[in-house]
Design an enzyme around this catalytic site. Sequence first.
Site, mmCIF file in Angstrom:
data_model
loop_
_atom_site.group_PDB
_atom_site.id
_atom_site.type_symbol
_atom_site.label_atom_id
_atom_site.label_comp_id
_atom_site.label_asym_id
_atom_site.label_seq_id
_atom_site.Cartn_x
_atom_site.Cartn_y
_atom_site.Cartn_z
ATOM 1 N N ARG A 84 0.837 -1.206 0.000
ATOM 2 C CA ARG A 84 0.000 0.000 0.000
ATOM 3 C C ARG A 84 0.872 1.257 0.000
ATOM 4 N NH1 ARG A 84 -4.244 0.232 4.757
ATOM 5 N NH2 ARG A 84 -5.176 -1.470 3.582
ATOM 6 N N ARG A 153 -2.091 6.876 9.694
ATOM 7 C CA ARG A 153 -2.185 6.331 8.333
ATOM 8 C C ARG A 153 -2.226 7.477 7.327
ATOM 9 N NH1 ARG A 153 -4.286 1.095 8.133
ATOM 10 N NH2 ARG A 153 -3.617 -0.081 9.945
ATOM 11 N N LYS A 237 -4.278 1.527 14.805
ATOM 12 C CA LYS A 237 -4.230 2.465 13.677
ATOM 13 C C LYS A 237 -4.855 3.804 14.058
ATOM 14 C CE LYS A 237 -6.720 -0.493 11.192
ATOM 15 N NZ LYS A 237 -7.571 -1.109 10.173
ATOM 16 N N LYS A 239 -6.345 7.502 12.091
ATOM 17 C CA LYS A 239 -6.642 8.069 10.766
ATOM 18 C C LYS A 239 -7.103 9.521 10.875
ATOM 19 C CE LYS A 239 -7.857 3.586 8.888
ATOM 20 N NZ LYS A 239 -8.898 2.748 8.258
ATOM 21 N N CYS A 458 -15.351 -2.627 -0.830
ATOM 22 C CA CYS A 458 -13.978 -2.957 -0.398
ATOM 23 C C CYS A 458 -13.459 -4.107 -1.241
ATOM 24 C CB CYS A 458 -13.973 -3.317 1.077
ATOM 25 S SG CYS A 458 -14.658 -4.960 1.372
ATOM 26 N N CYS A 464 -8.267 -10.441 0.573
ATOM 27 C CA CYS A 464 -8.394 -10.045 1.978
ATOM 28 C C CYS A 464 -8.652 -11.259 2.868
ATOM 29 C CB CYS A 464 -9.527 -9.039 2.154
ATOM 30 S SG CYS A 464 -9.680 -8.570 3.884
ATOM 31 N N CYS A 503 -16.910 -7.892 5.144
ATOM 32 C CA CYS A 503 -16.942 -8.257 6.564
ATOM 33 C C CYS A 503 -17.272 -7.004 7.365
ATOM 34 C CB CYS A 503 -15.609 -8.885 7.005
ATOM 35 S SG CYS A 503 -14.349 -7.683 7.473
ATOM 36 N N CYS A 507 -14.297 -1.320 5.656
ATOM 37 C CA CYS A 507 -13.281 -0.622 4.856
ATOM 38 C C CYS A 507 -13.865 0.297 3.780
ATOM 39 C CB CYS A 507 -12.330 -1.626 4.225
ATOM 40 S SG CYS A 507 -11.395 -2.545 5.456
HETATM 41 FE FE1 SRM Z 1 -9.384 -1.566 5.903
HETATM 42 C C1 SRM Z 1 -8.186 -4.271 7.519
HETATM 43 C C2 SRM Z 1 -8.410 -2.921 3.054
HETATM 44 C C3 SRM Z 1 -9.930 1.387 4.461
HETATM 45 C C4 SRM Z 1 -11.251 -0.606 8.655
HETATM 46 N N1 SRM Z 1 -8.413 -3.293 5.455
HETATM 47 C C5 SRM Z 1 -7.986 -4.251 6.316
HETATM 48 C C6 SRM Z 1 -7.115 -5.278 5.563
HETATM 49 C C7 SRM Z 1 -5.687 -4.835 5.648
HETATM 50 C C8 SRM Z 1 -7.323 -6.748 5.978
HETATM 51 C C9 SRM Z 1 -6.421 -7.323 7.037
HETATM 52 O O1 SRM Z 1 -6.262 -6.720 8.119
HETATM 53 O O2 SRM Z 1 -5.926 -8.430 6.809
HETATM 54 C C10 SRM Z 1 -7.687 -5.098 4.124
HETATM 55 C C11 SRM Z 1 -6.758 -5.479 2.976
HETATM 56 C C12 SRM Z 1 -7.565 -6.057 1.835
HETATM 57 C C13 SRM Z 1 -6.796 -6.261 0.594
HETATM 58 O O3 SRM Z 1 -6.741 -7.404 0.119
HETATM 59 O O4 SRM Z 1 -6.278 -5.311 0.046
HETATM 60 C C14 SRM Z 1 -8.185 -3.681 4.185
HETATM 61 N N2 SRM Z 1 -9.081 -0.876 4.130
HETATM 62 C C15 SRM Z 1 -8.757 -1.600 3.038
HETATM 63 C C16 SRM Z 1 -8.867 -0.788 1.768
HETATM 64 C C17 SRM Z 1 -7.839 -1.159 0.714
HETATM 65 C C18 SRM Z 1 -10.292 -0.963 1.231
HETATM 66 C C19 SRM Z 1 -10.522 -0.521 -0.175
HETATM 67 O O5 SRM Z 1 -11.214 -1.255 -0.848
HETATM 68 O O6 SRM Z 1 -10.063 0.544 -0.574
HETATM 69 C C20 SRM Z 1 -8.739 0.629 2.347
HETATM 70 C C21 SRM Z 1 -7.323 1.123 2.416
HETATM 71 C C22 SRM Z 1 -7.263 2.566 2.806
HETATM 72 C C23 SRM Z 1 -5.878 3.167 2.776
HETATM 73 O O7 SRM Z 1 -5.391 3.508 1.689
HETATM 74 O O8 SRM Z 1 -5.292 3.354 3.848
HETATM 75 C C24 SRM Z 1 -9.280 0.397 3.763
HETATM 76 N N3 SRM Z 1 -10.345 0.112 6.497
HETATM 77 C C25 SRM Z 1 -10.557 1.192 5.683
HETATM 78 C C26 SRM Z 1 -11.548 2.053 6.258
HETATM 79 C C27 SRM Z 1 -12.118 3.326 5.625
HETATM 80 C C28 SRM Z 1 -11.369 4.541 6.024
HETATM 81 O O9 SRM Z 1 -10.359 4.473 6.728
HETATM 82 O O10 SRM Z 1 -11.812 5.617 5.644
HETATM 83 C C29 SRM Z 1 -11.932 1.472 7.452
HETATM 84 C C30 SRM Z 1 -13.045 1.992 8.408
HETATM 85 C C31 SRM Z 1 -12.599 3.142 9.224
HETATM 86 C C32 SRM Z 1 -11.831 2.692 10.422
HETATM 87 O O11 SRM Z 1 -10.619 2.548 10.343
HETATM 88 O O12 SRM Z 1 -12.461 2.458 11.463
HETATM 89 C C33 SRM Z 1 -11.160 0.269 7.597
HETATM 90 N N4 SRM Z 1 -9.641 -2.301 7.849
HETATM 91 C C34 SRM Z 1 -10.487 -1.770 8.782
HETATM 92 C C35 SRM Z 1 -10.477 -2.618 9.942
HETATM 93 C C36 SRM Z 1 -11.280 -2.394 11.255
HETATM 94 C C37 SRM Z 1 -10.500 -1.583 12.218
HETATM 95 C C38 SRM Z 1 -11.122 -1.545 13.583
HETATM 96 O O13 SRM Z 1 -11.068 -0.510 14.220
HETATM 97 O O14 SRM Z 1 -11.639 -2.559 14.042
HETATM 98 C C39 SRM Z 1 -9.615 -3.696 9.650
HETATM 99 C C40 SRM Z 1 -9.267 -4.881 10.559
HETATM 100 C C41 SRM Z 1 -8.222 -4.558 11.565
HETATM 101 O O15 SRM Z 1 -7.603 -3.499 11.561
HETATM 102 O O16 SRM Z 1 -8.036 -5.420 12.429
HETATM 103 C C42 SRM Z 1 -9.119 -3.459 8.330
HETATM 104 FE FE1 SF4 Z 2 -11.383 -7.098 4.031
HETATM 105 FE FE2 SF4 Z 2 -13.421 -6.706 5.636
HETATM 106 FE FE3 SF4 Z 2 -11.911 -4.654 4.909
HETATM 107 FE FE4 SF4 Z 2 -13.494 -5.756 3.146
HETATM 108 S S1 SF4 Z 2 -14.159 -4.718 5.030
HETATM 109 S S2 SF4 Z 2 -11.331 -5.270 2.810
HETATM 110 S S3 SF4 Z 2 -13.468 -7.880 3.721
HETATM 111 S S4 SF4 Z 2 -11.265 -6.351 6.139
#
Ligand code: SRM
Ligand code: SF4
Length: 597
Positions: A84, A153, A237, A239, A458, A464, A503, A507
């Site tokens: 990333r 981030r 994390k 943000k 997402c 993922c 899930c 994201c």
């Molecule tokens: Fe996310 C985890 C993809 C934005 C909340 N996110 C993941 C992981 C890394 C899965 C993992 O932990 O194994 C995903 C990788 C998937 C893949 O195959 O690429 C993933 N998140 C993404 C992206 C690529 C989604 C997309 O389709 O664009 C976004 C990357 C953003 C970036 O450039 O930095 C992405 N993730 C978000 C957002 C939206 C935002 O930030 O505006 C959220 C919700 C806001 C937040 O953070 O609360 C988000 N991602 C999560 C979470 C839940 C965090 C929590 O507080 O519980 C996880 C799981 C974790 O961290 O344990 C996670």
């Molecule tokens: Fe993966 Fe869940 Fe984030 Fe979708 S919402 S990219 S399934 S961790």
Amino acid sequence: MSDSTIDTPVTSAAKKPSAVETAKLSSDYLRGPIAEELVDDQDFFGKASINLLKHHGTYQQDDRENRVKTEGGKSQKSYMFMVRTKIPGGKLTADQLLAELDLCDEIGDTTLRVTTRQGLQLHGVIKRNLKQAIARINEVQLSTLAACGDVERNVMCCPAPHRQDAVHQQLQDLADALAAHLCPRTTAYHEIWLRDGESGEDTLVGGGANGQAASGDHTPGGDEVEPIYGKTYLPRKFKTAIGLPDDNCVDLYANDLGFMAICEEFKIVGYNVLVGGGFGVTPSAKKTFPAIAKRMAYCTPEDAVDVATAVVKVFRDFGNRSDRKQARLKYLIHERGLPWFKAKVEEYLGHALADPHADDVRGFDDHLGWSAQGDGRWCYGLNVENGRIADRDGWKLKSALRAICRELKPGIRLTSHQSILFTDIAAHQRGRLQEILSGHGVKLSEEVSTVRRWSMACVAWPTCGLAITESERALPGLIDQLEIELARLGLSDEAFTVRMTGCPNGCARPYNSDVGLVGKAQGKYTVLLGGRLLGDRLNVIYKDLVAAEDIVPTLVPVLAYFKHERTSGEKFGDFCDRKGVDDLGRWSEQYVARSSP
Ligand code: SRM
Ligand code: SF4
């Protein structure tokens, strides 16, 4: 503020730190065994490296659709890496985008992804090529450091290249300043990934050489190498987003920290500081919940970096370090209350903060289509469905982007809605830009339906590891069906957000959208209604465990109800919020009964 005046953190000290905390502590500032394992003969990293790697911007993944069977019949993981790139405000050059496109073809899975936070992701990089991927990203003055992990981030900000006044440049300047100030300063990243100091990385990330402490940096938890973070970085994390009241395109309320600009006479005079937004949920862990940020204070533009630093440090010192499911800033604020949190931030900052300005979010622009920049040049916003850049039969977006970048050399901005803006286009180039897109079978934004344009999904399957259901691969088909139903109801021009995730981690920010679709069990989704484009309200569960094929039939009666009973100008999410899910459910049942033969 001197150290002695600051309380000793209690929350984190009282309980046994989680395994991730122990690993960070003993990692020697994010080194751990990464360098040694990078050159061993395995195609994966061991446990001790996996979490540390995230801070360097890469995830070890397993292509679940490409697992091979061993001789013993066991299924063997197919290891690969997601890489990333963190891009403050989503701002990059045509050459930088070309470099990422080359990488996805040469050592990735031939696709590139625009993320929901204005970043870029490569998928399918094998371990042998990981160092090359990160080094080549740095060679073009981009960086993966802290794109993931327990740190600040990617800092988002409104990407519109409006130059009628200084406002948008001020937003970007703050995003750049925060990104630089809150970037880890360990030299581990340079040592592990960058070749012979050839790159220009020193200008992009901190390091031992420029890691000197800024004033006020020596609060508890910080140290000489990482004056802001200390040895264990943040509990989780973190943000940040920067936006405007009349254009909340960065979804301010979904962030741990939001700066909403207050403008007077076309200039930013201050910011409302919003804290504690975040969307991850674990349904089995009852104490987890999505949260909209709270309006904490007002600060001057000059104070913004120091305020952000104070917020980060309070989180560092008081966030939960024993239970990662409770570690985000939202839980600290929920547990201690906003007044306590604000007082602590003021204590770390060294002065009081004013109450928030009365202004709040009131508009949203996706910046798609043509807009005048105000300097004689033009910007074109191209809808990229679910952020995926690829070449497929009859639709060659990747090739179109290459042609545009080479021939027209526009500036590039990524939106937090997974789309791309081409900036600095001269009037005489406008026709050519459209010609290139259409010539590659890429639909112009004006040709995309409103519902598709406002939708977002997402990644989910197959990369993922946390995906329960499909998302990116499922949403386009679902939108096809919705387009038909919306046309039948005469609602095709209605702008509302449909966001899907594989899930409950959220994201694609499905918890403040008009329609949220969240993967809950195999092939089944939770349907949420009642958020809105403005992003300042959570939606609520309408129906749980809805099979993928039943999603559109579940939404149609609610849309029909909206069509008949909306008030003048009322938006879909506002209508659902006003009626409430019980009423929507009752009406839908009657609608289905009436429609049955
Ligand atoms: Fe996310 C985890 C993809 C934005 C909340 N996110 C993941 C992981 C890394 C899965 C993992 O932990 O194994 C995903 C990788 C998937 C893949 O195959 O690429 C993933 N998140 C993404 C992206 C690529 C989604 C997309 O389709 O664009 C976004 C990357 C953003 C970036 O450039 O930095 C992405 N993730 C978000 C957002 C939206 C935002 O930030 O505006 C959220 C919700 C806001 C937040 O953070 O609360 C988000 N991602 C999560 C979470 C839940 C965090 C929590 O507080 O519980 C996880 C799981 C974790 O961290 O344990 C996670
Ligand atoms: Fe993966 Fe869940 Fe984030 Fe979708 S919402 S990219 S399934 S961790």
